[in-house]
Design an enzyme around this catalytic site. Sequence first.
Site, PDB file in Angstrom:
ATOM      1  N   LYS A  13       0.836  -1.217   0.000  1.00 13.89           N
ATOM      2  CA  LYS A  13       0.000   0.000   0.000  1.00 13.89           C
ATOM      3  C   LYS A  13       0.865   1.258   0.000  1.00 13.89           C
ATOM      4  O   LYS A  13       0.621   2.175  -0.769  1.00 13.89           O
ATOM      5  CB  LYS A  13      -0.919   0.047   1.238  1.00 13.89           C
ATOM      6  CG  LYS A  13      -1.951  -1.041   1.323  1.00 13.89           C
ATOM      7  CD  LYS A  13      -2.932  -0.793   2.467  1.00 13.89           C
ATOM      8  CE  LYS A  13      -2.301  -0.730   3.836  1.00 13.89           C
ATOM      9  NZ  LYS A  13      -1.686  -1.995   4.298  1.00 13.89           N
ATOM     10  N   ARG A  88      -9.220   0.976   9.467  1.00 17.42           N
ATOM     11  CA  ARG A  88      -8.748  -0.371   9.796  1.00 17.42           C
ATOM     12  C   ARG A  88      -9.721  -1.112  10.700  1.00 17.42           C
ATOM     13  O   ARG A  88      -9.452  -2.263  11.065  1.00 17.42           O
ATOM     14  CB  ARG A  88      -7.418  -0.242  10.537  1.00 17.42           C
ATOM     15  CG  ARG A  88      -6.186  -0.623   9.719  1.00 17.42           C
ATOM     16  CD  ARG A  88      -4.984  -0.368  10.589  1.00 17.42           C
ATOM     17  NE  ARG A  88      -3.805  -1.089  10.231  1.00 17.42           N
ATOM     18  CZ  ARG A  88      -2.772  -0.559   9.603  1.00 17.42           C
ATOM     19  NH1 ARG A  88      -2.810   0.689   9.173  1.00 17.42           N
ATOM     20  NH2 ARG A  88      -1.700  -1.286   9.401  1.00 17.42           N
ATOM     21  N   ARG A 127      11.931  -6.746   4.677  1.00 13.82           N
ATOM     22  CA  ARG A 127      11.940  -5.335   4.286  1.00 13.82           C
ATOM     23  C   ARG A 127      12.680  -4.442   5.276  1.00 13.82           C
ATOM     24  O   ARG A 127      12.786  -4.748   6.462  1.00 13.82           O
ATOM     25  CB  ARG A 127      10.530  -4.831   3.992  1.00 13.82           C
ATOM     26  CG  ARG A 127       9.686  -4.510   5.189  1.00 13.82           C
ATOM     27  CD  ARG A 127       8.318  -4.018   4.731  1.00 13.82           C
ATOM     28  NE  ARG A 127       7.533  -3.557   5.857  1.00 13.82           N
ATOM     29  CZ  ARG A 127       6.316  -3.050   5.745  1.00 13.82           C
ATOM     30  NH1 ARG A 127       5.732  -2.958   4.566  1.00 13.82           N
ATOM     31  NH2 ARG A 127       5.678  -2.635   6.824  1.00 13.82           N
ATOM     32  N   ARG A 160      11.925  -2.243  10.978  1.00 11.94           N
ATOM     33  CA  ARG A 160      10.863  -1.797  11.886  1.00 11.94           C
ATOM     34  C   ARG A 160      10.616  -2.826  12.980  1.00 11.94           C
ATOM     35  O   ARG A 160      10.598  -4.027  12.713  1.00 11.94           O
ATOM     36  CB  ARG A 160       9.572  -1.568  11.084  1.00 11.94           C
ATOM     37  CG  ARG A 160       9.538  -0.195  10.423  1.00 11.94           C
ATOM     38  CD  ARG A 160       8.405  -0.030   9.456  1.00 11.94           C
ATOM     39  NE  ARG A 160       7.118  -0.521   9.917  1.00 11.94           N
ATOM     40  CZ  ARG A 160       5.984  -0.375   9.222  1.00 11.94           C
ATOM     41  NH1 ARG A 160       5.994   0.262   8.077  1.00 11.94           N
ATOM     42  NH2 ARG A 160       4.856  -0.850   9.674  1.00 11.94           N
ATOM     43  N   ARG A 171      -0.041  -8.963  13.504  1.00 13.08           N
ATOM     44  CA  ARG A 171      -0.648  -7.941  12.627  1.00 13.08           C
ATOM     45  C   ARG A 171      -1.559  -8.594  11.590  1.00 13.08           C
ATOM     46  O   ARG A 171      -2.631  -8.075  11.276  1.00 13.08           O
ATOM     47  CB  ARG A 171       0.442  -7.116  11.923  1.00 13.08           C
ATOM     48  CG  ARG A 171       1.186  -6.200  12.886  1.00 13.08           C
ATOM     49  CD  ARG A 171       2.488  -5.690  12.281  1.00 13.08           C
ATOM     50  NE  ARG A 171       2.276  -4.776  11.187  1.00 13.08           N
ATOM     51  CZ  ARG A 171       3.204  -4.477  10.273  1.00 13.08           C
ATOM     52  NH1 ARG A 171       4.391  -5.049  10.330  1.00 13.08           N
ATOM     53  NH2 ARG A 171       2.941  -3.627   9.312  1.00 13.08           N
TER      54      ARG A 171
HETATM   55  P1  AMP Z   1       1.213   0.607   8.915  1.00 12.32           P
HETATM   56  O1  AMP Z   1       2.480   1.323   8.611  1.00 12.32           O
HETATM   57  O2  AMP Z   1       0.039   1.119   8.153  1.00 12.32           O
HETATM   58  O3  AMP Z   1       1.367  -0.898   8.785  1.00 12.32           O
HETATM   59  O4  AMP Z   1       0.870   0.891  10.444  1.00 12.32           O
HETATM   60  C1  AMP Z   1       1.776   0.526  11.481  1.00 12.32           C
HETATM   61  C2  AMP Z   1       1.042   0.407  12.793  1.00 12.32           C
HETATM   62  O5  AMP Z   1       0.446   1.667  13.138  1.00 12.32           O
HETATM   63  C3  AMP Z   1      -0.130  -0.578  12.804  1.00 12.32           C
HETATM   64  O6  AMP Z   1       0.286  -1.925  12.995  1.00 12.32           O
HETATM   65  C4  AMP Z   1      -0.954  -0.036  13.972  1.00 12.32           C
HETATM   66  O7  AMP Z   1      -0.376  -0.382  15.220  1.00 12.32           O
HETATM   67  C5  AMP Z   1      -0.806   1.475  13.795  1.00 12.32           C
HETATM   68  N1  AMP Z   1      -1.888   2.012  12.911  1.00 12.32           N
HETATM   69  C6  AMP Z   1      -1.735   2.549  11.665  1.00 12.32           C
HETATM   70  N2  AMP Z   1      -2.921   2.916  11.155  1.00 12.32           N
HETATM   71  C7  AMP Z   1      -3.846   2.609  12.090  1.00 12.32           C
HETATM   72  C8  AMP Z   1      -5.260   2.718  12.147  1.00 12.32           C
HETATM   73  N3  AMP Z   1      -5.979   3.225  11.133  1.00 12.32           N
HETATM   74  N4  AMP Z   1      -5.885   2.286  13.272  1.00 12.32           N
HETATM   75  C9  AMP Z   1      -5.190   1.779  14.312  1.00 12.32           C
HETATM   76  N5  AMP Z   1      -3.866   1.633  14.334  1.00 12.32           N
HETATM   77  C10 AMP Z   1      -3.177   2.036  13.227  1.00 12.32           C
END
Ligand code: AMP
Length: 218
Positions: A13, A88, A127, A160, A171
């Site tokens: 994404k 989400r 990654r 990360r 996740r």
């Molecule tokens: P991402 O980079 O989009 O994979 O987000 C990394 C982490 O940020 C996720 O695993 C969540 O812990 C938190 N996070 C990001 N977006 C959201 C969201 N819309 N709702 C809740 N937690 C989020």
Amino acid sequence: MRIILFGSPGVGKGTQAKILSTQLSIPHISTGDILREAVIQQTSLGMKAKEIMDAGELVPDEVMVGIIKDRLSNPDCHKGFILDGFPRTIKQAEALNKLFIELRINDFFLISLEVNEDEIIRRLTNRRACKVCNNIFNYHDIEGSDTCPSCGSVNSFYHRDDDREDVIRKRLSVFQSTTKPVLEYFADKQYVIRIDALETIDNVTATIVKRLTELKVN
Ligand code: AMP
């Protein structure tokens, strides 16, 4: 153009959102990037979010909805935006639906990037991210180099904390139980553009652009 880019962690994404944001000249809004920036800046949001993110869990809905309300009200979003990582949960989807009504937004594209789970685990464990530009790279593509190919920063790669295999599995399970229903929620109201994201980055972008163009014309 307004786009919600949907898909599990590791599906690409962020990569696609960055490319589309440049091609379409609309802001890329990544809730993950916003939270990671808050962690780096050690704001109160960042301090609360870090533990949750490191455990592979979700930051509370009211916090995320507040962030998105502020961000979408920004003038740079008037001509469009790409949402990456939001909504989400069903609560976030309902809040976004309400916000779209308040902002008189009635046209948006919902793009679902789809890849099987084995490939996701392979991608996420391999990654590395650049802490300066937030771009994500495959470990094998940057092996032996200390310079980010996107922004030229030196020694900026990191793994990360939430890309460790145990956290990845958490996740993915959160995605299946809590996030996937969001697609069904929107699919009732909105046509979903489903994209096979197992292809190369360029091919996935080309397919997305082709599907968007077809839908805009029809
Ligand atoms: P991402 O980079 O989009 O994979 O987000 C990394 C982490 O940020 C996720 O695993 C969540 O812990 C938190 N996070 C990001 N977006 C959201 C969201 N819309 N709702 C809740 N937690 C989020």
